[in-house]
Design a protein around this motif. Structure first.
Motif, PDB file in Angstrom:
ATOM      1  N   ASP A 272     -11.382  12.823  19.205  1.00 53.97           N
ATOM      2  CA  ASP A 272     -12.067  12.335  18.003  1.00 53.97           C
ATOM      3  C   ASP A 272     -11.669  13.148  16.764  1.00 53.97           C
ATOM      4  O   ASP A 272     -11.441  12.579  15.683  1.00 53.97           O
ATOM      5  CB  ASP A 272     -13.585  12.405  18.209  1.00 53.97           C
ATOM      6  N   TYR A 273     -11.603  14.449  16.924  1.00 52.85           N
ATOM      7  CA  TYR A 273     -11.210  15.287  15.789  1.00 52.85           C
ATOM      8  C   TYR A 273      -9.767  15.003  15.363  1.00 52.85           C
ATOM      9  O   TYR A 273      -9.465  14.886  14.160  1.00 52.85           O
ATOM     10  CB  TYR A 273     -11.367  16.761  16.158  1.00 52.85           C
ATOM     11  N   GLU A 274      -8.871  14.878  16.324  1.00 49.95           N
ATOM     12  CA  GLU A 274      -7.463  14.575  16.013  1.00 49.95           C
ATOM     13  C   GLU A 274      -7.330  13.216  15.334  1.00 49.95           C
ATOM     14  O   GLU A 274      -6.545  13.053  14.395  1.00 49.95           O
ATOM     15  CB  GLU A 274      -6.625  14.602  17.295  1.00 49.95           C
ATOM     16  N   ARG A 275      -8.107  12.249  15.784  1.00 50.68           N
ATOM     17  CA  ARG A 275      -8.033  10.912  15.184  1.00 50.68           C
ATOM     18  C   ARG A 275      -8.452  10.957  13.707  1.00 50.68           C
ATOM     19  O   ARG A 275      -7.795  10.352  12.851  1.00 50.68           O
ATOM     20  CB  ARG A 275      -8.920   9.938  15.978  1.00 50.68           C
ATOM     21  N   ASP A 276      -9.515  11.674  13.413  1.00 55.88           N
ATOM     22  CA  ASP A 276      -9.968  11.771  12.025  1.00 55.88           C
ATOM     23  C   ASP A 276      -8.981  12.555  11.152  1.00 55.88           C
ATOM     24  O   ASP A 276      -8.657  12.138  10.031  1.00 55.88           O
ATOM     25  CB  ASP A 276     -11.342  12.451  11.976  1.00 55.88           C
ATOM     26  N   VAL A 277      -8.492  13.669  11.661  1.00 54.48           N
ATOM     27  CA  VAL A 277      -7.569  14.501  10.879  1.00 54.48           C
ATOM     28  C   VAL A 277      -6.255  13.775  10.629  1.00 54.48           C
ATOM     29  O   VAL A 277      -5.734  13.767   9.503  1.00 54.48           O
ATOM     30  CB  VAL A 277      -7.332  15.850  11.603  1.00 54.48           C
ATOM     31  N   LEU A 278      -5.696  13.157  11.656  1.00 58.88           N
ATOM     32  CA  LEU A 278      -4.408  12.484  11.509  1.00 58.88           C
ATOM     33  C   LEU A 278      -4.497  11.297  10.550  1.00 58.88           C
ATOM     34  O   LEU A 278      -3.596  11.076   9.736  1.00 58.88           O
ATOM     35  CB  LEU A 278      -3.900  12.026  12.874  1.00 58.88           C
ATOM     36  N   SER A 279      -5.566  10.507  10.653  1.00 57.80           N
ATOM     37  CA  SER A 279      -5.709   9.359   9.751  1.00 57.80           C
ATOM     38  C   SER A 279      -5.852   9.820   8.299  1.00 57.80           C
ATOM     39  O   SER A 279      -5.252   9.223   7.380  1.00 57.80           O
ATOM     40  CB  SER A 279      -6.906   8.512  10.168  1.00 57.80           C
ATOM     41  N   THR A 280      -6.618  10.884   8.070  1.00 52.03           N
ATOM     42  CA  THR A 280      -6.746  11.421   6.709  1.00 52.03           C
ATOM     43  C   THR A 280      -5.415  11.962   6.211  1.00 52.03           C
ATOM     44  O   THR A 280      -5.049  11.769   5.041  1.00 52.03           O
ATOM     45  CB  THR A 280      -7.814  12.531   6.673  1.00 52.03           C
ATOM     46  N   TRP A 281      -4.675  12.594   7.094  1.00 50.25           N
ATOM     47  CA  TRP A 281      -3.411  13.228   6.725  1.00 50.25           C
ATOM     48  C   TRP A 281      -2.399  12.189   6.244  1.00 50.25           C
ATOM     49  O   TRP A 281      -1.860  12.293   5.143  1.00 50.25           O
ATOM     50  CB  TRP A 281      -2.859  13.983   7.939  1.00 50.25           C
ATOM     51  N   TYR A 282      -2.131  11.180   7.075  1.00 50.16           N
ATOM     52  CA  TYR A 282      -1.097  10.219   6.660  1.00 50.16           C
ATOM     53  C   TYR A 282      -1.573   9.312   5.530  1.00 50.16           C
ATOM     54  O   TYR A 282      -0.763   8.797   4.747  1.00 50.16           O
ATOM     55  CB  TYR A 282      -0.577   9.415   7.857  1.00 50.16           C
ATOM     56  N   THR A 283      -2.887   9.114   5.411  1.00 47.64           N
ATOM     57  CA  THR A 283      -3.382   8.319   4.282  1.00 47.64           C
ATOM     58  C   THR A 283      -3.127   9.034   2.954  1.00 47.64           C
ATOM     59  O   THR A 283      -2.676   8.420   1.977  1.00 47.64           O
ATOM     60  CB  THR A 283      -4.883   8.039   4.451  1.00 47.64           C
ATOM     61  N   VAL A 284      -3.400  10.329   2.915  1.00 46.62           N
ATOM     62  CA  VAL A 284      -3.148  11.102   1.693  1.00 46.62           C
ATOM     63  C   VAL A 284      -1.660  11.144   1.373  1.00 46.62           C
ATOM     64  O   VAL A 284      -1.238  10.963   0.221  1.00 46.62           O
ATOM     65  CB  VAL A 284      -3.722  12.528   1.843  1.00 46.62           C
ATOM     66  N   VAL A 285      -0.839  11.364   2.401  1.00 51.20           N
ATOM     67  CA  VAL A 285       0.611  11.461   2.171  1.00 51.20           C
ATOM     68  C   VAL A 285       1.168  10.149   1.645  1.00 51.20           C
ATOM     69  O   VAL A 285       1.902  10.116   0.640  1.00 51.20           O
ATOM     70  CB  VAL A 285       1.324  11.879   3.473  1.00 51.20           C
ATOM     71  N   PHE A 286       0.846   9.046   2.295  1.00 50.21           N
ATOM     72  CA  PHE A 286       1.407   7.763   1.887  1.00 50.21           C
ATOM     73  C   PHE A 286       0.825   7.278   0.550  1.00 50.21           C
ATOM     74  O   PHE A 286       1.470   6.495  -0.155  1.00 50.21           O
ATOM     75  CB  PHE A 286       1.174   6.712   2.969  1.00 50.21           C
ATOM     76  N   SER A 287      -0.371   7.741   0.193  1.00 47.94           N
ATOM     77  CA  SER A 287      -0.907   7.388  -1.126  1.00 47.94           C
ATOM     78  C   SER A 287      -0.156   8.097  -2.249  1.00 47.94           C
ATOM     79  O   SER A 287      -0.172   7.636  -3.400  1.00 47.94           O
ATOM     80  CB  SER A 287      -2.395   7.737  -1.186  1.00 47.94           C
ATOM     81  N   LEU A 288       0.508   9.205  -1.936  1.00 44.23           N
ATOM     82  CA  LEU A 288       1.309   9.921  -2.936  1.00 44.23           C
ATOM     83  C   LEU A 288       2.704   9.331  -3.108  1.00 44.23           C
ATOM     84  O   LEU A 288       3.398   9.673  -4.074  1.00 44.23           O
ATOM     85  CB  LEU A 288       1.426  11.396  -2.552  1.00 44.23           C
ATOM     86  N   VAL A 289       3.121   8.478  -2.175  1.00 47.01           N
ATOM     87  CA  VAL A 289       4.492   7.937  -2.247  1.00 47.01           C
ATOM     88  C   VAL A 289       4.717   7.108  -3.516  1.00 47.01           C
ATOM     89  O   VAL A 289       5.719   7.314  -4.212  1.00 47.01           O
ATOM     90  CB  VAL A 289       4.792   7.102  -0.977  1.00 47.01           C
ATOM     91  N   PRO A 290       3.853   6.149  -3.895  1.00 48.23           N
ATOM     92  CA  PRO A 290       4.108   5.419  -5.151  1.00 48.23           C
ATOM     93  C   PRO A 290       4.153   6.332  -6.373  1.00 48.23           C
ATOM     94  O   PRO A 290       4.990   6.138  -7.265  1.00 48.23           O
ATOM     95  CB  PRO A 290       2.929   4.436  -5.232  1.00 48.23           C
ATOM     96  N   LEU A 291       3.266   7.325  -6.422  1.00 49.04           N
ATOM     97  CA  LEU A 291       3.276   8.254  -7.553  1.00 49.04           C
ATOM     98  C   LEU A 291       4.574   9.049  -7.602  1.00 49.04           C
ATOM     99  O   LEU A 291       5.165   9.215  -8.678  1.00 49.04           O
ATOM    100  CB  LEU A 291       2.079   9.204  -7.451  1.00 49.04           C
ATOM    101  N   HIS A 292       5.025   9.504  -6.451  1.00 50.39           N
ATOM    102  CA  HIS A 292       6.274  10.277  -6.435  1.00 50.39           C
ATOM    103  C   HIS A 292       7.477   9.404  -6.780  1.00 50.39           C
ATOM    104  O   HIS A 292       8.404   9.865  -7.459  1.00 50.39           O
ATOM    105  CB  HIS A 292       6.470  10.918  -5.061  1.00 50.39           C
ATOM    106  N   LEU A 293       7.481   8.160  -6.339  1.00 47.57           N
ATOM    107  CA  LEU A 293       8.572   7.255  -6.731  1.00 47.57           C
ATOM    108  C   LEU A 293       8.568   7.018  -8.239  1.00 47.57           C
ATOM    109  O   LEU A 293       9.639   6.938  -8.861  1.00 47.57           O
ATOM    110  CB  LEU A 293       8.436   5.930  -5.986  1.00 47.57           C
ATOM    111  N   ALA A 294       7.380   6.899  -8.824  1.00 44.91           N
ATOM    112  CA  ALA A 294       7.303   6.747 -10.281  1.00 44.91           C
ATOM    113  C   ALA A 294       7.848   7.991 -10.986  1.00 44.91           C
ATOM    114  O   ALA A 294       8.526   7.886 -12.018  1.00 44.91           O
ATOM    115  CB  ALA A 294       5.856   6.491 -10.700  1.00 44.91           C
ATOM    116  N   ILE A 295       7.598   9.178 -10.434  1.00 41.72           N
ATOM    117  CA  ILE A 295       8.130  10.408 -11.016  1.00 41.72           C
ATOM    118  C   ILE A 295       9.653  10.432 -10.905  1.00 41.72           C
ATOM    119  O   ILE A 295      10.353  10.845 -11.843  1.00 41.72           O
ATOM    120  CB  ILE A 295       7.505  11.635 -10.323  1.00 41.72           C
TER     121      ILE A 295
END
Length: 394
Positions: A272-295
């Motif tokens: 359960d802990y791994e599921r929550d941490v991993l989902s938060t991790w890749y969600t934050v990373v992939f949400s930064l992808v459009p911003l970084h592409l704009a940069i």
């Protein structure tokens, strides 16, 4: 006075043959060692200086008052301004003078491209510093259960820390390029943005893959093969559990975990802990992808326009004027006059031009209308220069 002049000829009438390529300096025109490529173009940038009695000088610049205006600087992009800078002009070597790229005595004004880079690099700095702080707090075991991440997700944490550190380094280079108007720094900055983008995607891909595809099987293999005794003990202490399924299955003995312990197994809370941490991790990373592409796009489109200067603001070496190049240009100008109005008028105009420009040290020669020459087989870079008379010293 009109009766004393020779009748004018048609300036561009075809003579049916090519003219010779001998320069007034006694060299062949295909030899580019001492002649500027500017001789191939009409001298409209300094025609007023050639014909006016007095030289022009850049406003606010200290220099020899007898020298004509050389151009360059911010004023180089105004209509009718010369394009060749002097050694004292700002941005002559690619870096503007003054603090933060401001010219002394002038109000600081940034163009829209520089503002775009400023906003983009500010966003990069904010999220890279935030990411590095989050990673460091995890490494220092500040967060609750952060020791589980250091044990179970060590690879992803290391790559995320490297990505945040590289992003901060890249933003520092970007600030140097923006504030100094240095296109070399901005070129390196734009290249490093792609490297940061790769390091940003790697932990996102790893966490998404682990979370989405058979997380339970991966956790089972990790507990049995990868964690070891010390790793299991740290997870047991963080989650207050004992063993994997029960204290009898792959447990590490401690003060709270032993054969008759009432603590539950670690499988369910760990997954359960791994599921929550991993989902938060890749969600934050992939949400930064459009911003970084704009940069990245902002860097690609704006890094070469941080100022309205082309390149370093210097005339390319092959086009820089010299006394030899001026001699070729003035000789070409005089020969055209000689064709239309006669050699006496051409000699008089060139003599006055030499006096106005303080160019009496240049070689002089008699001017006469061009004669038809046999066509040249090879065409060098100076084929557009007309026939030249041999050099004669005065």
């Amino acid at each position: 006075m009109a009766s004393q002049l020779d009748p004018p000829n048609t300036p561009f009438a075809s003579s049916g043959s090519q003219t010779s390529l001998t320069t007034p300096l006694g060299r062949n025109a295909t030899d580019s060692s001492g002649v500027s490529l500017t001789v191939n173009y009409l001298p409209h940038k300094f025609s007023n200086t050639l014909l006016s009695p007095g030289p022009r000088k850049r406003k606010g610049k200290n220099g020899d008052p007898n020298m004509p205006k050389r151009g360059g600087g911010v004023e180089a992009f105004k209509s009718g301004e010369a394009r060749m800078p002097g050694e004292g002009d700002d941005d002559y070597d690619g870096v503007s003078g003054g603090f933060f790229g401001a010219q002394r005595g002038k109000k600081l004004r940034w163009n829209k491209f520089k503002w775009c880079l400023f906003v983009a690099n500010t966003a990069l700095s904010i999220y890279s510093i935030t990411g590095l702080v989050m990673c460091l707090l995890t490494w220092f075991n500040i967060w609750a259960h952060s020791d589980i991440i250091r044990v179970g997700n060590r690879t992803e944490l290391i790559i995320s820390t490297l990505a945040a550190s590289l992003a901060i380094f890249t933003s520092t280079i970007g600030w140097a390029g923006i504030l100094l108007n240095n296109r070399t720094f901005l070129a390196v900055y734009t290249f490093l943005l792609w490297i940061v983008f790769i390091f940003l995607l790697i932990p996102g891909y790893l966490t998404y893959k682990k979370h989405t595809f058979n997380l339970e099987g991966k956790v089972n293999a990790q507990w049995s093969r990868d964690l070891g005794t010390a790793g299991r003990l740290r997870i047991q202490n963080q989650l207050s559990c004992c063993g994997y399924y029960s204290p009898y299955v792959e447990a590490t003995v401690s003060q709270t975990c032993y054969a008759r312990s009432v603590l539950p197994g670690c499988k369910a809370p760990y997954i359960d802990y791994e599921r929550d941490v991993l989902s938060t991790w890749y969600t934050v990373v992939f949400s930064l992808v459009p911003l970084h592409l704009a940069i990245i796009i902002a860097g690609l489109l704006c890094s070469n326009h941080v100022t309205y200067r082309f390149g370093k603001g210097m005339m390319p070496k092959a086009y820089r004027l010299s006394l030899n190049s001026m001699a070729v240009i003035m000789d070409n100008y005089a020969n055209q006059l000689a064709e239309q109005y006669g050699s006496e008028v051409a000699s008089d105009i060139v003599a006055r031009s030499r006096s106005n420009l303080q160019l009496d040290s240049m070689p002089t020669m008699p001017y006469s209308p061009l004669q038809a020459q046999p066509a040249s087989v090879n065409h060098g870079k100076y084929d557009s220069i007309g026939s030249r008379a041999p050099e004669t010293a005065i």
